[in-house]
Design an enzyme around this catalytic site. Structure first.
Site, short mmCIF file in Angstrom:
data_model
loop_
_atom_site.label_atom_id
_atom_site.label_comp_id
_atom_site.label_asym_id
_atom_site.label_seq_id
_atom_site.Cartn_x
_atom_site.Cartn_y
_atom_site.Cartn_z
N SER A 165 63.40 41.44 54.92
CA SER A 165 64.20 41.58 56.14
C SER A 165 63.43 41.11 57.37
CB SER A 165 64.66 43.04 56.31
OG SER A 165 63.59 43.90 56.66
N ALA A 184 61.70 44.67 50.02
CA ALA A 184 62.94 44.64 50.80
C ALA A 184 62.63 44.59 52.29
CB ALA A 184 63.80 45.85 50.48
N TYR A 185 61.66 45.37 52.71
CA TYR A 185 61.29 45.42 54.13
C TYR A 185 60.74 44.07 54.60
CZ TYR A 185 59.09 47.22 58.41
OH TYR A 185 58.70 47.46 59.71
N VAL A 186 59.83 43.51 53.82
CA VAL A 186 59.24 42.22 54.19
C VAL A 186 60.29 41.12 54.19
CG1 VAL A 186 57.64 40.43 53.42
CG2 VAL A 186 56.89 42.80 53.50
#
Length: 247
Positions: A159, A155-157
């Protein structure tokens, strides 16, 4: 209120009250830049940062607001312009980093991540594009995990991949304005956001992974930001990977 000194550069740093954000605030202040320390919820920590800058002889003010709320951020930018008279540098360090395998991620967490990291960066960039003076700089934040591809960072990557994509587009949209737009992509950096939830073995492995055989520090990342915000005028529309050679 503004002292009337048009030559003093002014910056807004989102998420400027802790970790990398605070290091960026203090580094820009050492370059003689007046700095607005943005915070979302922790006013006390933001005021501590402002006090530290002032104690070192710099100029600073705190501003608050949800980065994903366009009205709140317009108001925050208004405060900065009222205080300093103008705006030259905007740095987007605000972000969140929930970790989970993609298969089991709570999709509410995905929405929350996108709201802060993607929409928040977009909202702040929108205001910055309208207000930053000629000779200014906009610095977004990505992550070296877009190359390292660590499990649980999906999810972080995702975004931050969006942030990397929008950065050169904005740089081209500001043609003729003499405003640069870049992103910094830190590698593993010794901040509470990164270290939280990691055991000693994981931290030790990450420490030895880079050729320089240490974790980055917030000050390392702040130096990259200071370069892009100041002398790095011929760097534009790029992602600068600050990770000690890890990726």
């Amino acid at each position: 209120m503004d002292s009337g000194n048009d030559s003093t550069r002014a910056a807004l740093v989102t998420g400027g009250s802790g970790g990398i954000g605070r290091a960026v605030v203090e580094r820009l202040a050492r370059d003689g830049i007046a700095v607005a320390v943005h915070y979302a919820g922790n006013r006390a920590r933001a005021e501590e940062t402002v006090t530290a800058v002032k104690r070192a002889g710099g100029r600073a003010v705190s501003v608050s607001g949800d980065v994903a709320d366009e009205q709140a951020m317009a108001a925050a930018f208004d405060v900065v312009e009222a205080e300093f008279g103008h705006l030259d540098v905007v740095v987007n360090t605000a972000g969140i980093m929930p970790l989970s395998p993609i298969a089991t991620l709570d999709l509410d967490e995905l929405d929350r991540t996108y709201r802060t990291n993607v929409r928040g960066t977009f909202v702040v960039c929108q205001q910055a594009a309208r207000r930053v003076r000629r000779g200014g700089a906009i610095v977004n934040f990505s992550t070296s995990v877009t190359r390292l591809r660590f499990p649980s960072y999906g999810a972080y990557v995702a975004s931050k991949g969006a942030v990397e994509a929008m950065t050169p587009v904005l740089a081209r949209e500001l043609r003729g304005r003499d405003v640069t737009v870049n992103a910094v992509a830190p590698g593993p950096t010794a901040t509470p956001l990164f270290l939280d939830g990691k055991d000693e073995a994981t931290i030790e492995n990450l420490t030895k992974a880079a050729p320089l055989e240490r974790l980055g520090t917030p000050q390392d990342i702040a130096e990259a930001v200071a370069f892009l915000a100041g002398p790095g005028r011929w760097v534009n529309g790029q992602v600068l990977f600050a990770n000690g050679g890890l990726a």
